[in-house]
Design a protein around this motif. Sequence first.
Motif, PDB file in Angstrom:
ATOM      1  N   MET A   1      49.680  30.445   1.942  1.00 35.47           N
ATOM      2  CA  MET A   1      50.039  29.332   2.973  1.00 35.47           C
ATOM      3  C   MET A   1      49.802  27.945   2.318  1.00 35.47           C
ATOM      4  SD  MET A   1      47.669  31.103   6.037  1.00 35.47           S
ATOM      5  CE  MET A   1      48.466  30.070   7.205  1.00 35.47           C
ATOM      6  N   SER A   2      51.050  27.138   2.937  1.00 38.01           N
ATOM      7  CA  SER A   2      51.014  25.802   2.418  1.00 38.01           C
ATOM      8  C   SER A   2      50.275  24.834   3.087  1.00 38.01           C
ATOM      9  CB  SER A   2      52.488  25.482   2.575  1.00 38.01           C
ATOM     10  OG  SER A   2      52.890  25.350   4.230  1.00 38.01           O
ATOM     11  N   ASP A   3      50.026  23.721   2.856  1.00 39.99           N
ATOM     12  CA  ASP A   3      49.227  22.681   3.240  1.00 39.99           C
ATOM     13  C   ASP A   3      49.906  22.233   4.469  1.00 39.99           C
ATOM     14  OD1 ASP A   3      47.060  23.018   1.759  1.00 39.99           O
ATOM     15  OD2 ASP A   3      47.757  21.565   0.059  1.00 39.99           O
ATOM     16  N   GLU A   4      51.220  21.985   4.374  1.00 43.02           N
ATOM     17  CA  GLU A   4      51.889  21.561   5.537  1.00 43.02           C
ATOM     18  C   GLU A   4      52.641  22.503   6.043  1.00 43.02           C
ATOM     19  OE1 GLU A   4      54.839  18.453   4.560  1.00 43.02           O
ATOM     20  OE2 GLU A   4      53.697  17.742   2.896  1.00 43.02           O
TER      21      GLU A   4
ATOM     22  N   GLU B   1      53.743  34.697   9.830  1.00 43.45           N
ATOM     23  CA  GLU B   1      52.483  34.150   9.329  1.00 43.45           C
ATOM     24  C   GLU B   1      51.010  34.449   9.846  1.00 43.45           C
ATOM     25  OE1 GLU B   1      50.662  29.358   9.756  1.00 43.45           O
ATOM     26  OE2 GLU B   1      52.712  29.666  10.110  1.00 43.45           O
ATOM     27  N   LEU B   2      51.142  35.072  10.943  1.00 35.60           N
ATOM     28  CA  LEU B   2      49.924  35.777  11.446  1.00 35.60           C
ATOM     29  C   LEU B   2      49.294  36.846  10.659  1.00 35.60           C
ATOM     30  CD1 LEU B   2      47.658  36.172  13.765  1.00 35.60           C
ATOM     31  CD2 LEU B   2      49.175  37.462  14.925  1.00 35.60           C
ATOM     32  N   ILE B   3      50.320  37.714  10.180  1.00 32.27           N
ATOM     33  CA  ILE B   3      49.997  38.805   9.162  1.00 32.27           C
ATOM     34  C   ILE B   3      49.502  38.086   7.969  1.00 32.27           C
ATOM     35  CG2 ILE B   3      51.034  40.530   7.646  1.00 32.27           C
ATOM     36  CD1 ILE B   3      53.120  41.023   9.979  1.00 32.27           C
ATOM     37  N   GLU B   4      49.988  37.172   7.518  1.00 30.93           N
ATOM     38  CA  GLU B   4      49.306  36.422   6.206  1.00 30.93           C
ATOM     39  C   GLU B   4      47.855  36.065   6.475  1.00 30.93           C
ATOM     40  OE1 GLU B   4      49.291  35.064   2.208  1.00 30.93           O
ATOM     41  OE2 GLU B   4      50.388  36.635   3.420  1.00 30.93           O
TER      42      GLU B   4
ATOM     43  N   GLY C   1      36.325  35.369   0.699  1.00 37.32           N
ATOM     44  CA  GLY C   1      36.334  34.524  -0.438  1.00 37.32           C
ATOM     45  C   GLY C   1      36.965  32.964   0.104  1.00 37.32           C
ATOM     46  N   GLN C   2      36.893  32.871   1.495  1.00 34.34           N
ATOM     47  CA  GLN C   2      37.165  31.611   1.747  1.00 34.34           C
ATOM     48  C   GLN C   2      35.790  30.848   2.208  1.00 34.34           C
ATOM     49  OE1 GLN C   2      40.385  30.079   2.139  1.00 34.34           O
ATOM     50  NE2 GLN C   2      41.097  31.891   1.220  1.00 34.34           N
ATOM     51  N   ASP C   3      35.623  29.654   2.167  1.00 27.78           N
ATOM     52  CA  ASP C   3      34.330  29.185   2.565  1.00 27.78           C
ATOM     53  C   ASP C   3      34.471  29.019   4.213  1.00 27.78           C
ATOM     54  OD1 ASP C   3      35.921  26.797   3.463  1.00 27.78           O
ATOM     55  OD2 ASP C   3      35.218  25.807   1.522  1.00 27.78           O
ATOM     56  N   LEU C   4      33.443  28.619   4.825  1.00 34.49           N
ATOM     57  CA  LEU C   4      33.367  28.852   6.332  1.00 34.49           C
ATOM     58  C   LEU C   4      34.355  27.791   6.830  1.00 34.49           C
ATOM     59  CD1 LEU C   4      31.906  30.078   8.740  1.00 34.49           C
ATOM     60  CD2 LEU C   4      30.295  28.022   8.638  1.00 34.49           C
ATOM     61  N   ASP C   5      34.416  26.706   6.509  1.00 36.48           N
ATOM     62  CA  ASP C   5      35.552  25.799   7.142  1.00 36.48           C
ATOM     63  C   ASP C   5      37.093  26.209   6.889  1.00 36.48           C
ATOM     64  OD1 ASP C   5      33.674  24.066   8.068  1.00 36.48           O
ATOM     65  OD2 ASP C   5      33.519  22.754   6.107  1.00 36.48           O
TER      66      ASP C   5
ATOM     67  N   SER D   1      37.641  29.290   6.673  1.00 39.61           N
ATOM     68  CA  SER D   1      37.948  30.726   7.464  1.00 39.61           C
ATOM     69  C   SER D   1      38.023  30.563   8.851  1.00 39.61           C
ATOM     70  CB  SER D   1      36.790  31.549   7.146  1.00 39.61           C
ATOM     71  OG  SER D   1      36.553  31.973   6.042  1.00 39.61           O
ATOM     72  N   LEU D   2      37.483  29.248   9.198  1.00 38.59           N
ATOM     73  CA  LEU D   2      37.532  28.747  10.751  1.00 38.59           C
ATOM     74  C   LEU D   2      38.786  28.104  10.920  1.00 38.59           C
ATOM     75  CD1 LEU D   2      34.046  27.428  11.490  1.00 38.59           C
ATOM     76  CD2 LEU D   2      34.842  29.409  12.352  1.00 38.59           C
ATOM     77  N   ALA D   3      39.306  27.486   9.982  1.00 38.44           N
ATOM     78  CA  ALA D   3      40.642  26.872  10.187  1.00 38.44           C
ATOM     79  C   ALA D   3      41.862  27.928  10.413  1.00 38.44           C
ATOM     80  CB  ALA D   3      40.830  25.894   9.063  1.00 38.44           C
ATOM     81  N   LEU D   4      41.484  29.010   9.559  1.00 35.62           N
ATOM     82  CA  LEU D   4      42.523  30.315   9.423  1.00 35.62           C
ATOM     83  C   LEU D   4      42.525  30.786  10.716  1.00 35.62           C
ATOM     84  CD1 LEU D   4      42.244  31.686   5.605  1.00 35.62           C
ATOM     85  CD2 LEU D   4      44.473  30.769   6.833  1.00 35.62           C
ATOM     86  N   TRP D   5      41.226  31.232  11.314  1.00 38.60           N
ATOM     87  CA  TRP D   5      41.021  31.925  12.437  1.00 38.60           C
ATOM     88  C   TRP D   5      41.703  31.028  13.686  1.00 38.60           C
ATOM     89  CZ3 TRP D   5      38.998  36.696  13.660  1.00 38.60           C
ATOM     90  CH2 TRP D   5      38.917  36.780  15.378  1.00 38.60           C
ATOM     91  N   GLU D   6      41.426  29.734  13.627  1.00 38.07           N
ATOM     92  CA  GLU D   6      42.041  29.008  14.819  1.00 38.07           C
ATOM     93  C   GLU D   6      43.624  29.106  14.880  1.00 38.07           C
ATOM     94  OE1 GLU D   6      40.086  25.293  14.171  1.00 38.07           O
ATOM     95  OE2 GLU D   6      38.396  25.878  15.216  1.00 38.07           O
TER      96      GLU D   6
END
Length: 77
Positions: free
Chosen positions: A1-4, A19-22, A31-35, A37-42
């Motif tokens: 996933m890109s930053d932009e 993108e949702l599948i990814e 392996g993601q830190d909490l922040d 992971s939360l950003a991905l979840w949102e």
Amino acid sequence: MSDEQTPVSELGYEQARDELIEVVRILEAGGQDLDASLALWERGEELAARCTEHLDGARKRIDAVLGDDDEAGSSPS
């Protein structure tokens, strides 16, 4: 996933779904830190809502067409 990231509101159904599948794949891998992971979840929640918007819109269009057919079919000749 890109930053932009493209704003979710600008994504078509297939783009949002892919993108949702990814997002799900990354979250399941861990392996993601909490922040992160939360950003991905949102982002995933927004993507899921966008997919639902597209599907609801398609359903309304189909219902409108089928409704027009039903009304035309039920009219006396």
